[in-house]
Scaffold this motif. Sequence first.
Motif, PDB file in Angstrom:
ATOM      1  N   HIS A  37      -1.804 -28.575 -17.558  1.00 31.26           N
ATOM      2  CA  HIS A  37      -1.691 -30.028 -17.407  1.00 31.26           C
ATOM      3  C   HIS A  37      -0.661 -30.613 -18.356  1.00 31.26           C
ATOM      4  O   HIS A  37       0.121 -31.498 -17.988  1.00 31.26           O
ATOM      5  CB  HIS A  37      -3.057 -30.682 -17.638  1.00 31.26           C
ATOM      6  N   HIS A  38      -0.640 -30.116 -19.591  1.00 30.16           N
ATOM      7  CA  HIS A  38       0.281 -30.654 -20.600  1.00 30.16           C
ATOM      8  C   HIS A  38       1.597 -29.873 -20.660  1.00 30.16           C
ATOM      9  O   HIS A  38       2.433 -30.152 -21.516  1.00 30.16           O
ATOM     10  CB  HIS A  38      -0.388 -30.634 -21.975  1.00 30.16           C
ATOM     11  N   LEU A  88      -6.914 -22.911 -20.065  1.00 30.31           N
ATOM     12  CA  LEU A  88      -5.883 -22.836 -19.032  1.00 30.31           C
ATOM     13  C   LEU A  88      -5.544 -24.197 -18.438  1.00 30.31           C
ATOM     14  O   LEU A  88      -4.367 -24.545 -18.271  1.00 30.31           O
ATOM     15  CB  LEU A  88      -6.331 -21.874 -17.926  1.00 30.31           C
ATOM     16  N   GLY A  89      -6.558 -24.989 -18.124  1.00 25.76           N
ATOM     17  CA  GLY A  89      -6.317 -26.295 -17.527  1.00 25.76           C
ATOM     18  C   GLY A  89      -5.482 -27.192 -18.433  1.00 25.76           C
ATOM     19  O   GLY A  89      -4.547 -27.858 -17.974  1.00 25.76           O
TER      20      GLY A  89
END
Length: 217
Positions: free
Chosen positions: A28-29, A23-24
């Motif tokens: 983030h991208h 998920l992160g």
Amino acid sequence: MLKGTLVKLNEDGTALIKAQLPLGQVLHHEVKEVYIDLIDSRPLSDKQRKMCYAMIKAIADWSGSGTEDVKKAFKMEFWAERVDTLADKIFSLSNAPMSLVAEFQRFLVAFILTNDIPTKRPLREYVDDIEAYTYFCLVRRKCAVCGKRADGHHIDAIGMGNNRDEVQHEGREVMSLCREHHTEIHTIGYNAFMQKYHLNGGVPADKTIMKIYNWRK
């Protein structure tokens, strides 16, 4: 490469796929698109497995190495080339997905054609993906029937009186044939030739093929 499960397949070809995403990293991208690698889960047949072992045996005889050593080396080389996309990195020919073994088979075919390795039977009889085999033969300038040195052959003939430099080659159906089999396809006809040698016809000429055979666009 993330592994997911096909939950629902719709009639229009769209699908619902369930997969655990980091998920992160996704947030983030700002990930909006993903690539999907379809895994053929049908069980391998004994024939398909034997085809791979027969090609490995041919490479072993040619190189003077043991069959098991060649098998291990080629599986590792295959893994190294696909390290970013290979879902099942350590695989066995006894239980790997059919899609993975089919790709490994193409990997072996390309090596055999590149190095002119002799096989007990015509190489086309060892492969499931005839289209990929036909393309490899074009790239390596090998006859798709016998493996001898070959030239590119237009299945849909250009015809007498036409200038090859002024013909649109890209997309035309082509295959590589030696002089003997080039003559034969004109003698017995397209359908009889393909049936006799268990081929599925040619493949569309792309920019790579055009460059190899010096065919202008």
